[in-house]
Scaffold this active site. Structure first.
Site, PDB file in Angstrom:
ATOM      1  N   LEU A   1      -7.494   2.836  -6.929  1.00  0.00           N
ATOM      2  CA  LEU A   1      -6.963   3.311  -5.766  1.00  0.00           C
ATOM      3  C   LEU A   1      -6.556   4.827  -6.093  1.00  0.00           C
ATOM      4  O   LEU A   1      -5.866   4.900  -7.290  1.00  0.00           O
ATOM      5  CB  LEU A   1      -5.592   2.540  -5.042  1.00  0.00           C
ATOM      6  CG  LEU A   1      -5.241   3.182  -3.946  1.00  0.00           C
ATOM      7  CD1 LEU A   1      -6.291   2.907  -2.691  1.00  0.00           C
ATOM      8  CD2 LEU A   1      -4.118   2.893  -3.449  1.00  0.00           C
TER       9      LEU A   1
ATOM     10  N   TYR B  79      -5.052  -0.039   5.214  1.00  0.00           N
ATOM     11  CA  TYR B  79      -3.745  -0.211   5.335  1.00  0.00           C
ATOM     12  C   TYR B  79      -2.994   0.922   4.605  1.00  0.00           C
ATOM     13  O   TYR B  79      -3.791   1.468   3.505  1.00  0.00           O
ATOM     14  CB  TYR B  79      -3.113  -1.475   4.927  1.00  0.00           C
ATOM     15  CG  TYR B  79      -2.976  -1.702   3.493  1.00  0.00           C
ATOM     16  CD1 TYR B  79      -3.588  -1.856   2.615  1.00  0.00           C
ATOM     17  CD2 TYR B  79      -1.424  -1.309   2.938  1.00  0.00           C
ATOM     18  CE1 TYR B  79      -3.538  -2.358   1.300  1.00  0.00           C
ATOM     19  CE2 TYR B  79      -1.237  -1.582   1.519  1.00  0.00           C
ATOM     20  CZ  TYR B  79      -2.101  -1.881   0.633  1.00  0.00           C
ATOM     21  OH  TYR B  79      -1.993  -2.191  -0.592  1.00  0.00           O
TER      22      TYR B  79
HETATM   23  N1  PDD Z   1       0.364   0.278  -3.341  1.00  0.00           N
HETATM   24  N2  PDD Z   1      -3.002   1.053  -6.895  1.00  0.00           N
HETATM   25  C1  PDD Z   1      -2.783  -0.020  -6.037  1.00  0.00           C
HETATM   26  C2  PDD Z   1      -3.699  -1.037  -6.410  1.00  0.00           C
HETATM   27  C3  PDD Z   1      -1.845   0.228  -5.151  1.00  0.00           C
HETATM   28  O1  PDD Z   1      -2.006  -0.927  -4.173  1.00  0.00           O
HETATM   29  C4  PDD Z   1      -1.041   1.322  -4.926  1.00  0.00           C
HETATM   30  C5  PDD Z   1      -0.133   1.339  -3.687  1.00  0.00           C
HETATM   31  C6  PDD Z   1      -1.390   2.227  -5.839  1.00  0.00           C
HETATM   32  C7  PDD Z   1      -0.228   3.667  -5.784  1.00  0.00           C
HETATM   33  O2  PDD Z   1      -0.818   4.527  -4.496  1.00  0.00           O
HETATM   34  P1  PDD Z   1       0.208   5.588  -3.821  1.00  0.00           P
HETATM   35  O3  PDD Z   1       0.745   6.314  -4.959  1.00  0.00           O
HETATM   36  O4  PDD Z   1      -0.704   6.157  -2.934  1.00  0.00           O
HETATM   37  O5  PDD Z   1       1.267   4.507  -3.241  1.00  0.00           O
HETATM   38  C8  PDD Z   1      -2.315   2.204  -6.714  1.00  0.00           C
HETATM   39  C9  PDD Z   1       1.025   0.311  -2.031  1.00  0.00           C
HETATM   40  C10 PDD Z   1       2.504   1.246  -2.141  1.00  0.00           C
HETATM   41  C11 PDD Z   1       1.471  -1.016  -1.426  1.00  0.00           C
HETATM   42  O6  PDD Z   1       0.573  -1.896  -1.462  1.00  0.00           O
HETATM   43  O7  PDD Z   1       2.587  -1.502  -1.168  1.00  0.00           O
END
Ligand code: PDD
Length: 288
Positions: A206, A36
């Site tokens: 991530l 996702y």
């Molecule tokens: N989550 N680490 C994890 C485990 C995450 O689920 C997310 C983002 C990030 C930050 O990634 P990014 O900067 O690409 O949004 C790091 C999203 C926003 C969510 O699950 O809602």
């Protein structure tokens, strides 16, 4: 705020949101067998669209989901979705699962992947950006493919709910041998003596898109940065701490596991990076 959107995209078509549904045997529902993404929309424009789609395509390749989607075809769908929902400010959520098939752990073949996408309003976080938030630290009980943004989020859900019950805005995962590695839905940064630190990319975190933007913005602002591991004690002794994600952007952290960080207020380098991030939003989307 958070009015129900009018339209969603599911099973290759736009459907009224209230009627849109995934099949009972969608493999995402039964096995968490999918990936996702969440991207921000500012002034009707998606922020970092290409980076989000690339990450999803890579994740889908790692777990061998066969599908037809490309950056261009997804962009076309998201544009139409944003227009139909008149989503000026908010998020686009989308997920790609290994399709629908009679329940069996083994991959089905010749089955079309299921793409689902919709938009939502996003809350205004001004007060938290201004004052900072507190976070808890919890044991990382996740698997060894955290670089794939899979829809298996149970450890994250449990950790973040525990944080919420303690009045904290995020749970930071501590993984044995690696230290404090990332948040339940965010990446973590600390600043000590003017140097920015964040754990290196690995299968334990991530590869956050906001994380990569912040590292670029730090370099442009002349803030020295290291991708290195740090433990809970080092984190608690930091001058500044912040977490990043698509939704919370650059969020100051003023308390970690009940220890006050610095003087208990967001620090100057965090402020510099918040402003730089705001600048990047304005440059690419015209602003909030
Ligand atoms: N989550 N680490 C994890 C485990 C995450 O689920 C997310 C983002 C990030 C930050 O990634 P990014 O900067 O690409 O949004 C790091 C999203 C926003 C969510 O699950 O809602």
């Amino acid at each position: 705020m958070n009015a129900m959107p009018q339209w969603a995209f599911v099973n290759n078509e736009f459907r009224p949101f209230s009627e849109a549904a995934l099949p009972i045997e969608d493999r995402g529902t039964q096995f968490g067998d999918g990936v996702y993404e969440v991207a921000r929309v500012y002034r009707g424009t998606m922020f970092g669209l290409e980076d989000h789609v690339q990450r999803m395509l890579q994740g889908a390749a790692v777990i061998e989901i066969e599908h037809k989607w490309t950056v261009d075809s997804l962009r076309t769908i998201f544009k139409e979705l944003i227009a139909r929902n008149d989503q000026q400010d908010g998020i686009v959520y989308w997920q790609l699962t290994r399709g629908t098939a009679p329940r069996n752990h083994v991959f089905p073949h010749g089955v079309e992947a299921n793409l689902m996408a919709y938009t939502r309003d996003y809350p205004n976080l001004s007060a938290s950006w201004e004052n900072g938030i507190k976070v808890i630290v919890t044991k990382d009980i996740r698997w060894l493919m955290c670089h794939v943004k899979s829809v298996n989020l149970l450890p994250n859900v449990l950790a973040k709910d525990a944080a919420a019950r303690q009045g904290a805005g995020e749970a930071l995962f501590e993984r044995e041998g690696f230290g404090v590695i990332e948040g339940g839905s965010s990446n973590v940064f600390m600043i000590k003596d003017g140097v920015l630190k964040t754990p290196p990319l690995s299968h334990h975190i991530l590869p956050g898109i906001t994380r990569s933007y912040v590292l670029q913005l730090a370099a442009a602002a002349g803030i020295p940065a290291e991708e290195a591991y740090f433990g809970r004690q080092e984190l608690v002794a930091a001058d500044e701490v912040f977490i990043t994600s698509t939704g919370i952007e650059v969020m100051p952290v003023v308390e970690v596991a009940e220890a006050v960080i610095g003087n208990g207020a967001p620090g100057p380098l965090t402020r510099t990076l918040q402003q730089a991030y705001e600048g990047k939003i304005s440059e690419t989307t015209g602003g909030r």
